[in-house]
Design a protein around this motif. Structure first.
Motif, PDB file in Angstrom:
ATOM      1  N   VAL A 365      15.568 -16.986 -29.477  1.00 48.94           N
ATOM      2  CA  VAL A 365      14.777 -16.918 -28.242  1.00 48.94           C
ATOM      3  C   VAL A 365      14.097 -15.196 -28.292  1.00 48.94           C
ATOM      4  CG1 VAL A 365      14.845 -16.759 -25.816  1.00 48.94           C
ATOM      5  CG2 VAL A 365      16.326 -18.222 -26.671  1.00 48.94           C
ATOM      6  N   THR A 366      12.757 -15.326 -27.912  1.00 50.22           N
ATOM      7  CA  THR A 366      12.207 -14.050 -28.035  1.00 50.22           C
ATOM      8  C   THR A 366      11.426 -14.162 -26.599  1.00 50.22           C
ATOM      9  OG1 THR A 366      10.156 -15.019 -29.316  1.00 50.22           O
ATOM     10  CG2 THR A 366      11.799 -14.169 -30.562  1.00 50.22           C
ATOM     11  N   ALA A 367      10.962 -12.962 -26.227  1.00 51.47           N
ATOM     12  CA  ALA A 367      10.260 -12.425 -25.020  1.00 51.47           C
ATOM     13  C   ALA A 367       9.312 -11.409 -25.416  1.00 51.47           C
ATOM     14  CB  ALA A 367      11.212 -12.072 -23.857  1.00 51.47           C
ATOM     15  N   VAL A 368       8.042 -11.567 -25.175  1.00 46.11           N
ATOM     16  CA  VAL A 368       7.241 -10.704 -25.616  1.00 46.11           C
ATOM     17  C   VAL A 368       6.051 -10.577 -24.386  1.00 46.11           C
ATOM     18  CG1 VAL A 368       5.371 -10.326 -27.218  1.00 46.11           C
ATOM     19  CG2 VAL A 368       7.221 -11.373 -28.138  1.00 46.11           C
ATOM     20  N   GLY A 374       0.910 -12.099 -19.610  1.00 48.27           N
ATOM     21  CA  GLY A 374       2.064 -12.130 -19.017  1.00 48.27           C
ATOM     22  C   GLY A 374       3.276 -11.980 -19.888  1.00 48.27           C
ATOM     23  N   ILE A 375       4.396 -12.414 -19.749  1.00 47.15           N
ATOM     24  CA  ILE A 375       5.823 -12.284 -20.656  1.00 47.15           C
ATOM     25  C   ILE A 375       5.681 -13.581 -21.380  1.00 47.15           C
ATOM     26  CG2 ILE A 375       8.200 -12.046 -21.181  1.00 47.15           C
ATOM     27  CD1 ILE A 375       8.083 -10.047 -18.889  1.00 47.15           C
ATOM     28  N   VAL A 376       5.510 -13.928 -22.422  1.00 46.91           N
ATOM     29  CA  VAL A 376       5.651 -15.140 -23.350  1.00 46.91           C
ATOM     30  C   VAL A 376       7.017 -15.260 -23.989  1.00 46.91           C
ATOM     31  CG1 VAL A 376       4.658 -16.619 -25.222  1.00 46.91           C
ATOM     32  CG2 VAL A 376       3.186 -15.119 -23.838  1.00 46.91           C
ATOM     33  N   VAL A 377       7.737 -16.466 -23.400  1.00 43.05           N
ATOM     34  CA  VAL A 377       9.081 -16.620 -23.997  1.00 43.05           C
ATOM     35  C   VAL A 377       9.127 -17.911 -24.938  1.00 43.05           C
ATOM     36  CG1 VAL A 377      11.607 -17.092 -23.220  1.00 43.05           C
ATOM     37  CG2 VAL A 377      10.093 -15.542 -21.853  1.00 43.05           C
ATOM     38  N   LEU A 398      18.060 -19.535 -12.473  1.00 40.96           N
ATOM     39  CA  LEU A 398      17.085 -20.735 -12.803  1.00 40.96           C
ATOM     40  C   LEU A 398      15.903 -20.543 -12.472  1.00 40.96           C
ATOM     41  CD1 LEU A 398      16.719 -23.259 -14.357  1.00 40.96           C
ATOM     42  CD2 LEU A 398      17.334 -24.348 -12.202  1.00 40.96           C
ATOM     43  N   TYR A 399      14.948 -20.325 -13.168  1.00 44.30           N
ATOM     44  CA  TYR A 399      13.419 -19.889 -13.130  1.00 44.30           C
ATOM     45  C   TYR A 399      12.436 -21.283 -13.147  1.00 44.30           C
ATOM     46  CZ  TYR A 399       9.502 -16.854 -12.545  1.00 44.30           C
ATOM     47  OH  TYR A 399       8.307 -16.025 -12.179  1.00 44.30           O
ATOM     48  N   THR A 400      12.585 -21.893 -14.265  1.00 39.34           N
ATOM     49  CA  THR A 400      11.834 -22.943 -14.142  1.00 39.34           C
ATOM     50  C   THR A 400      12.341 -24.134 -15.652  1.00 39.34           C
ATOM     51  OG1 THR A 400       9.373 -23.850 -14.730  1.00 39.34           O
ATOM     52  CG2 THR A 400      10.237 -21.766 -16.305  1.00 39.34           C
ATOM     53  N   TYR A 407       7.041 -20.506 -22.739  1.00 41.47           N
ATOM     54  CA  TYR A 407       6.862 -20.532 -21.257  1.00 41.47           C
ATOM     55  C   TYR A 407       6.315 -19.106 -21.358  1.00 41.47           C
ATOM     56  CZ  TYR A 407       7.061 -19.878 -16.497  1.00 41.47           C
ATOM     57  OH  TYR A 407       7.001 -19.539 -15.034  1.00 41.47           O
ATOM     58  N   THR A 408       5.211 -19.067 -20.372  1.00 45.02           N
ATOM     59  CA  THR A 408       4.602 -17.878 -20.123  1.00 45.02           C
ATOM     60  C   THR A 408       4.836 -17.523 -18.557  1.00 45.02           C
ATOM     61  OG1 THR A 408       2.765 -18.058 -21.764  1.00 45.02           O
ATOM     62  CG2 THR A 408       2.249 -16.566 -19.993  1.00 45.02           C
ATOM     63  N   ASP A 409       5.707 -16.314 -18.243  1.00 36.94           N
ATOM     64  CA  ASP A 409       6.052 -15.880 -16.983  1.00 36.94           C
ATOM     65  C   ASP A 409       5.002 -14.944 -16.581  1.00 36.94           C
ATOM     66  OD1 ASP A 409       7.311 -15.074 -14.746  1.00 36.94           O
ATOM     67  OD2 ASP A 409       8.863 -14.199 -15.633  1.00 36.94           O
TER      68      ASP A 409
END
Length: 557
Positions: A365-368, A374-377, A398-400, A407-409
């Motif tokens: 898992v990465t978050a950039v 946004g933040i791309v997970v 739980l977010y989505t 997923y892009t936050d």
């Protein structure tokens, strides 16, 4: 134009329509680069640059299609640089009305430079040396009917052409142990008079023998089946021109043929269901390079048997079937394959039934954080085959949920840190362990760039020309141009209403807004936008608006 490619290609960049300059056109050899001039001296910038596959033009009493030129007193310059391989004797042939001059490497070879009322023709025979050379054809249409044709062709009779082709290059040999055939590939020769190729083969210590048959090869590949003796065989390639002259041989390549001794069959195969899938293991086979695993799905009694399918090839004596469906039985078979591609005659077998288990977790898992997005997970999918969705958690909540692996936050704040984890959920509702967390911190600020200063608006016949002082902030992303006009407010009054008319790059300090010269009073403003999309609102009192009266007959306010 013959096979012309127009250069005035339009491109949209940041909402601004621009034209690609003629000088940017690159024509792939052997296409001609054609430059069209509105004069007879080839002066100034060409009106058009295009790519022509041949020089065979009939302009009649007009000008070339696709470009605006005078019907008389225009000129065209064609040029091409290409590799002539070994070179040799060539014939240049020109037919023109009016003037034409032909140059080879800057040396004039044909001169038909005069205004004529009928087609003038001339040929020139010359020997072109090996390698790359440049041809240039200058053409002028003075008055009246206009046409231009030029060709350059090799002279291929054996008495004239005494130059043999260059030795071919780039020869490779790939041997397929399954078919026991060698596939040869090479780079095409550059000679224009090339007739084809011949392939020769020999064993170590033997003489060369032609193996490509009596007909010349015309494509740059050849398949040959050398004897399956386990020997090493060598290949070379020779080029043949239309005069029948054969080149020297290429650099040699070699291949070793297969043997036919198969390894023994694997033994001791076991199949065990577990969390990650059905785990298979068997006894290693001496001399085996790989193992091929086959699978058959078990069916109810009385139903037709399912087919046996190959599912993988591995180099070790174990493998886990992560794609096996839950609550399903399978029978597995394993064959040994040696380095020569021989397969064992029999297969070991074992059976297992896949249970209904929680799926394997998502991994990596990465978050950039990506400014403006946004933040791309992202994560690597679960290895389990029945995963239906992934639940994404942000800061433990739980977010989505998504079906893919990213997923892009978008609901983030500047200068904040967020932690994400992922859980795989299968079709039966079983949930995987929680993945390892990944965090990202947003950058940037919430402060809009300073107001743009020095804005001036100059009315012109084709619109209003704007100029301004450049914004000096380091994170400037673009400028947005706004125009305000007066409209009825519905109560008998008039109000200013603003709307955006253009996006411009950060290095832009002027802009022509094209509009009808109808004499109206309008206002313009330019607003700076930074990398974080911060910008002043058009209603902000610090935004500088410049009022201007468009040219033309004023209308009543």
């Amino acid at each position: 134009m013959a096979a012309a490619t127009l250069t005035a290609a339009l491109a949209t960049a940041g909402g601004l329509l621009t034209a690609t300059p003629a000088s940017a056109v690159t024509c792939a050899s052997p296409s001609w680069t054609a430059q069209y001039y509105a004069n007879t001296s080839f002066k100034g910038t060409p009106k058009l640059t295009a790519c022509d596959s041949a020089i065979a033009e009939n302009y009649g009493y007009g000008d070339p299609a696709g470009v605006t030129l005078p019907k008389d007193n225009f000129s065209v310059r064609w040029s091409v640089t290409r590799d002539f391989g070994s070179g040799g004797p060539f014939r240049l042939a020109a037919a023109t009305q009016d003037g034409m001059r032909v140059y080879v490497d800057g040396v004039r070879r044909i001169d038909l430079w005069r205004n004529v009322s009928s087609t003038a023709r001339k040929t020139a025979d010359l020997t072109i040396p090996a390698g790359r050379h440049t041809l240039r054809v200058d053409y002028v249409a003075w008055t009246g009917y206009a046409s231009a044709a030029f060709t350059y062709t090799p002279r291929t009779d054996a008495r004239t052409d005494t130059v043999k082709p260059l030795a071919p290059t780039g020869l490779t040999a790939a041997y397929d142990r399954g078919t026991a055939k060698a596939t040869l590939r090479w780079t095409r020769n550059k000679e224009m008079d090339l007739a084809g190729y011949r392939v020769y083969r020999r064993a170590s210590g033997a003489s060369w023998a032609k193996v490509s048959g009596t007909t010349l090869l015309t494509s740059p590949s050849f398949v040959n089946a050398p004897p399956v003796t386990g020997q090493t065989f060598f290949y070379e390639l020779r080029a043949v021109d239309k005069a029948g002259r054969e080149s020297t041989g290429s650099a040699d390549v070699s291949t070793t043929t297969v043997d036919r001794t198969a390894p023994v069959a694997p033994t001791g195969l076991t199949a065990t269901d577990g969390q990650g899938g059905v785990a298979l293991a068997w006894q290693p086979v001496p001399g085996a390079a790989t193992y091929t695993v086959f699978r058959r799905q078990q069916t109810e009694p009385g139903l037709p048997e399912a087919p046996v399918t190959q599912v993988t090839t591995v180099s070790s004596a174990s493998w886990t079937d992560t794609a096996a469906a839950e609550r399903t039985g399978y029978t597995y078979y394993v064959s040994a394959v040696d380095a020569a591609g021989n397969t064992s005659a029999t297969r070991a077998t074992a059976s297992a039934t896949r249970g209904d288990l929680a799926p394997a977790p998502a991994t990596a898992v990465t978050a950039v954080f990506k400014p403006g997005t946004g933040i791309v997970v992202s994560w690597a999918r679960s290895t389990s085959g029945d995963v239906e969705r992934y639940d994404v958690y942000r800061d433990g909540h739980l977010y989505t949920d998504v079906s893919g692996s990213t997923y892009t936050d978008l609901t983030i704040s500047h200068g904040s840190t967020y932690a994400y984890t992922v859980v795989a959920v299968d079709k039966g509702g079983n949930r995987s362990p929680v993945s390892a967390p990944a965090s990202a911190t947003t950058d940037g600020d919430l402060v809009a760039p300073a107001p743009v200063t020095g804005l001036t608006a100059t009315p012109r016949e084709d619109g209003v020309f704007l100029e301004w002082t450049p914004n000096t902030e380091s994170d400037l992303k673009r400028y947005e141009v706004f125009k305000a006009e007066k409209y009825d407010d519905g109560d008998g009054g008039r109000v200013w209403l603003a709307h955006r008319v253009e996006y411009l790059g950060p290095d832009t300090t002027s802009f022509l807004h094209t509009s009808a010269a109808d004499g109206e009073n309008v206002m313009y403003a330019v607003i700076a936008v930074d990398d974080w999309d911060n910008q002043l609102d058009v209603t902000n009192e610090t935004v500088h608006w410049t009022e201007v009266t468009e040219l033309g007959t004023p209308t009543e306010d």
